[in-house]
Design a protein around this motif. Sequence first.
Motif, PDB file in Angstrom:
ATOM      1  N   ALA A   1      66.171  14.133  71.012  1.00  0.00           N
ATOM      2  CA  ALA A   1      66.951  15.184  71.660  1.00  0.00           C
ATOM      3  C   ALA A   1      66.212  16.508  71.493  1.00  0.00           C
ATOM      4  CB  ALA A   1      68.346  15.281  71.039  1.00  0.00           C
ATOM      5  N   ILE A   2      65.829  17.122  72.598  1.00  0.00           N
ATOM      6  CA  ILE A   2      65.050  18.352  72.555  1.00  0.00           C
ATOM      7  C   ILE A   2      65.955  19.535  72.218  1.00  0.00           C
ATOM      8  CG2 ILE A   2      63.546  19.887  73.865  1.00  0.00           C
ATOM      9  CD1 ILE A   2      62.322  17.177  73.267  1.00  0.00           C
ATOM     10  N   ASP A   3      65.552  20.304  71.210  1.00  0.00           N
ATOM     11  CA  ASP A   3      66.279  21.510  70.807  1.00  0.00           C
ATOM     12  C   ASP A   3      65.489  22.723  71.302  1.00  0.00           C
ATOM     13  OD1 ASP A   3      67.777  23.470  69.664  1.00  0.00           O
ATOM     14  OD2 ASP A   3      67.237  23.010  67.576  1.00  0.00           O
ATOM     15  N   LEU A   4      66.026  23.420  72.309  1.00  0.00           N
ATOM     16  CA  LEU A   4      65.325  24.567  72.878  1.00  0.00           C
ATOM     17  C   LEU A   4      65.302  25.766  71.931  1.00  0.00           C
ATOM     18  CD1 LEU A   4      66.489  24.539  76.611  1.00  0.00           C
ATOM     19  CD2 LEU A   4      64.269  23.856  75.694  1.00  0.00           C
ATOM     20  N   VAL A   5      66.196  25.793  70.968  1.00  0.00           N
ATOM     21  CA  VAL A   5      66.237  26.922  70.034  1.00  0.00           C
ATOM     22  C   VAL A   5      65.264  26.700  68.885  1.00  0.00           C
ATOM     23  CG1 VAL A   5      67.691  28.280  68.491  1.00  0.00           C
ATOM     24  CG2 VAL A   5      68.594  27.495  70.684  1.00  0.00           C
ATOM     25  N   GLY A   6      65.477  25.635  68.123  1.00  0.00           N
ATOM     26  CA  GLY A   6      64.570  25.319  67.030  1.00  0.00           C
ATOM     27  C   GLY A   6      64.598  26.332  65.904  1.00  0.00           C
ATOM     28  N   ALA A   7      63.699  26.147  64.933  1.00  0.00           N
ATOM     29  CA  ALA A   7      63.663  27.034  63.770  1.00  0.00           C
ATOM     30  C   ALA A   7      63.195  28.428  64.149  1.00  0.00           C
ATOM     31  CB  ALA A   7      62.744  26.434  62.696  1.00  0.00           C
ATOM     32  N   ILE A   8      62.223  28.520  65.051  1.00  0.00           N
ATOM     33  CA  ILE A   8      61.730  29.834  65.470  1.00  0.00           C
ATOM     34  C   ILE A   8      62.817  30.582  66.228  1.00  0.00           C
ATOM     35  CG2 ILE A   8      60.022  31.028  66.890  1.00  0.00           C
ATOM     36  CD1 ILE A   8      58.086  28.739  66.310  1.00  0.00           C
ATOM     37  N   GLY A   9      63.453  29.903  67.178  1.00  0.00           N
ATOM     38  CA  GLY A   9      64.522  30.540  67.943  1.00  0.00           C
ATOM     39  C   GLY A   9      65.693  30.945  67.072  1.00  0.00           C
ATOM     40  N   THR A  10      66.024  30.114  66.075  1.00  0.00           N
ATOM     41  CA  THR A  10      67.125  30.439  65.176  1.00  0.00           C
ATOM     42  C   THR A  10      66.823  31.706  64.389  1.00  0.00           C
ATOM     43  OG1 THR A  10      67.744  28.101  64.966  1.00  0.00           O
ATOM     44  CG2 THR A  10      68.502  29.600  63.241  1.00  0.00           C
ATOM     45  N   ALA A  11      65.576  31.819  63.899  1.00  0.00           N
ATOM     46  CA  ALA A  11      65.186  33.022  63.160  1.00  0.00           C
ATOM     47  C   ALA A  11      65.287  34.266  64.038  1.00  0.00           C
ATOM     48  CB  ALA A  11      63.763  32.862  62.631  1.00  0.00           C
ATOM     49  N   VAL A  12      64.888  34.129  65.308  1.00  0.00           N
ATOM     50  CA  VAL A  12      64.946  35.264  66.232  1.00  0.00           C
ATOM     51  C   VAL A  12      66.387  35.636  66.545  1.00  0.00           C
ATOM     52  CG1 VAL A  12      64.430  35.989  68.595  1.00  0.00           C
ATOM     53  CG2 VAL A  12      62.683  34.836  67.238  1.00  0.00           C
ATOM     54  N   LEU A  13      67.225  34.641  66.846  1.00  0.00           N
ATOM     55  CA  LEU A  13      68.618  34.911  67.220  1.00  0.00           C
ATOM     56  C   LEU A  13      69.438  35.435  66.054  1.00  0.00           C
ATOM     57  CD1 LEU A  13      69.250  31.776  69.473  1.00  0.00           C
ATOM     58  CD2 LEU A  13      68.817  34.131  70.216  1.00  0.00           C
ATOM     59  N   ASP A  14      69.031  35.099  64.815  1.00  0.00           N
ATOM     60  CA  ASP A  14      69.740  35.608  63.641  1.00  0.00           C
ATOM     61  C   ASP A  14      69.383  37.062  63.322  1.00  0.00           C
ATOM     62  OD1 ASP A  14      71.054  33.240  63.302  1.00  0.00           O
ATOM     63  OD2 ASP A  14      69.736  32.475  61.726  1.00  0.00           O
ATOM     64  N   ALA A  15      68.340  37.575  63.970  1.00  0.00           N
ATOM     65  CA  ALA A  15      67.903  38.944  63.698  1.00  0.00           C
ATOM     66  C   ALA A  15      67.652  39.680  65.009  1.00  0.00           C
ATOM     67  CB  ALA A  15      66.650  38.941  62.837  1.00  0.00           C
ATOM     68  N   LEU A  16      68.627  39.620  65.917  1.00  0.00           N
ATOM     69  CA  LEU A  16      68.472  40.260  67.212  1.00  0.00           C
ATOM     70  C   LEU A  16      68.342  41.779  67.064  1.00  0.00           C
ATOM     71  CD1 LEU A  16      71.046  38.344  69.446  1.00  0.00           C
ATOM     72  CD2 LEU A  16      68.556  38.193  69.534  1.00  0.00           C
ATOM     73  N   LEU A  17      67.498  42.339  67.883  1.00  0.00           N
ATOM     74  CA  LEU A  17      67.337  43.792  67.910  1.00  0.00           C
ATOM     75  C   LEU A  17      68.545  44.423  68.591  1.00  0.00           C
ATOM     76  CD1 LEU A  17      63.598  43.939  69.041  1.00  0.00           C
ATOM     77  CD2 LEU A  17      64.480  44.189  66.719  1.00  0.00           C
ATOM     78  N   PRO A  18      68.861  45.678  68.277  1.00  0.00           N
ATOM     79  CA  PRO A  18      69.967  46.349  68.976  1.00  0.00           C
ATOM     80  C   PRO A  18      69.617  46.566  70.437  1.00  0.00           C
ATOM     81  CG  PRO A  18      68.763  47.910  67.598  1.00  0.00           C
ATOM     82  CD  PRO A  18      68.233  46.540  67.265  1.00  0.00           C
ATOM     83  N   ALA A  19      70.630  46.812  71.249  1.00  0.00           N
ATOM     84  CA  ALA A  19      70.386  47.098  72.661  1.00  0.00           C
ATOM     85  C   ALA A  19      69.452  48.303  72.775  1.00  0.00           C
ATOM     86  CB  ALA A  19      71.708  47.382  73.371  1.00  0.00           C
ATOM     87  N   ARG A  20      68.642  48.295  73.837  1.00  0.00           N
ATOM     88  CA  ARG A  20      67.641  49.342  74.011  1.00  0.00           C
ATOM     89  C   ARG A  20      68.275  50.729  73.991  1.00  0.00           C
ATOM     90  NH1 ARG A  20      62.765  47.886  76.756  1.00  0.00           N
ATOM     91  NH2 ARG A  20      61.974  46.053  75.668  1.00  0.00           N
ATOM     92  N   ARG A  21      67.700  51.611  73.188  1.00  0.00           N
ATOM     93  CA  ARG A  21      68.125  53.005  73.161  1.00  0.00           C
ATOM     94  C   ARG A  21      67.019  53.860  73.764  1.00  0.00           C
ATOM     95  NH1 ARG A  21      69.030  54.021  67.030  1.00  0.00           N
ATOM     96  NH2 ARG A  21      67.269  52.579  66.949  1.00  0.00           N
ATOM     97  N   LEU A  22      67.426  54.890  74.453  1.00  0.00           N
ATOM     98  CA  LEU A  22      66.457  55.772  75.091  1.00  0.00           C
ATOM     99  C   LEU A  22      65.903  56.733  74.044  1.00  0.00           C
ATOM    100  CD1 LEU A  22      65.100  56.447  77.703  1.00  0.00           C
ATOM    101  CD2 LEU A  22      66.941  58.037  78.212  1.00  0.00           C
ATOM    102  N   ARG A  23      64.623  56.547  73.706  1.00  0.00           N
ATOM    103  CA  ARG A  23      63.991  57.394  72.710  1.00  0.00           C
ATOM    104  C   ARG A  23      62.628  57.834  73.225  1.00  0.00           C
ATOM    105  NH1 ARG A  23      63.907  53.944  67.384  1.00  0.00           N
ATOM    106  NH2 ARG A  23      63.067  52.441  68.852  1.00  0.00           N
TER     107      ARG A  23
END
Length: 443
Positions: free
Chosen positions: A381-403
């Motif tokens: 069963a193919i997991d599209l998220v995986g360990a790399i995706g899980t690490a990324v989704l657990d540390a999502l960046l905030p929505a883009r701010r205009l700076r």
Amino acid sequence: MVAEGVFAPGHLGELTQIAPFEMIDAVLATCSAVQERTRKLPARVVVYLLLAAGLFEECGYPTVWRKLTGALSSLPIPQVTATALWHARCRLGVRPMRELFDLLRGPASAIRTAGARWAGLLVVAIDGTHLDVADDEAVRAKLGKGSNQYTDASGYPQVLLVALVSCGTRAVIDAVFGPGKPGESILGCRLMRSLHPGMIVLLDRGFATKGFLNAVHTTQAHFLARLSASWKPPVLARYPDGSFLSRIAGIEVRIVACEITIATSQGRRTGVYRLATTLLDPRAHPASELVKLYHERWEVESAYFELKKSMLGRRVLRARSWPGIAQEIYALLSTYQLIRIAISDAAHATGTDPDRCSFTTALNAARDQVIQAANVIADTAIDLVGAIGTAVLDALLPARRLRLSPRAVKRPLSRYAYKSMKVDRRTYQATINIEILTGSTSP
């Protein structure tokens, strides 16, 4: 689980699921690069070694080899020397890595990937950057060196890299590289093979030349390009949104002139921009929306930052010959693309905007997977998220701010230059005001 025998070190951790053994073997067979006899370093293992080197750019190849084999101590892994690794890379050559990159390159997005399309068009950008290479005599003869007021030859020789990048995912759709002369717009014409209808290409002033715009127009892709002051487009008709119909380089275009004011707590700055596009319908594509879209061109700069800073660490490439440099660049681009595909798969599977996914987090997670030799072979069963995706989704960046951060030399040659430059390097929250100019064609 890894491959058997001498093929065991041939893996890239979880990224192996995106570039599996079968893909590498097919590339080697296509290029007639399969070893005639099984050595300590089969061709497949060498390909993965080069890809892993893109993850560990601070390490030499023997150290990269130890990272690939560190978790395989229970297996009879052959002992190899630095000289053996060098000979193996020379035997492999450039063509298999170029063929692998051709298989991996692409927008890495689906129809519904957030931020990948605008008005039904895939948003892409073309721009160039330079990579430092070793100051070897043969390389210097091919690439030349820069100059300044003190000497005719300074710094490292540089390779010019021009890439076509998907703005929504920052994935590399195509890339070409070579000597800096005759320039990025000439070298970039080789990217026309990857442009097609259904795209809108964002271009900086350096690419807004007659030859390049005509080449893009021939592919039937649309473009949105900033014009330099040398262009004097005639006014053929005016539209209610403030844009006007014109003709440049023999192409019918719509010109949008605007004044953009950026305000921060430290003051205001105003500039006038002129944009030319082949999207001629002002109702379907209003001038104000086109100006906002052009800001997406900076995504290609972010992709270059991830390549040169996050992966390379601003280091000089390892190779000291032109074939070795080409091999290393294709391997670096392929590894970058593998990480981008992993990020895009996880974002698409969860409906997340790829802009909120941290490339650095994915890079570090991919490194951990290589060192642990984990998740090399996919389950049924193919997991599209995986360990790399899980690490990324657990540390999502905030929505883009205009700076806004003012451009400045971050590392002046003199340690005493900081006070004399009087440049504030802090980043401030900003507000932007866009005013469409009417009745004027001046830049």
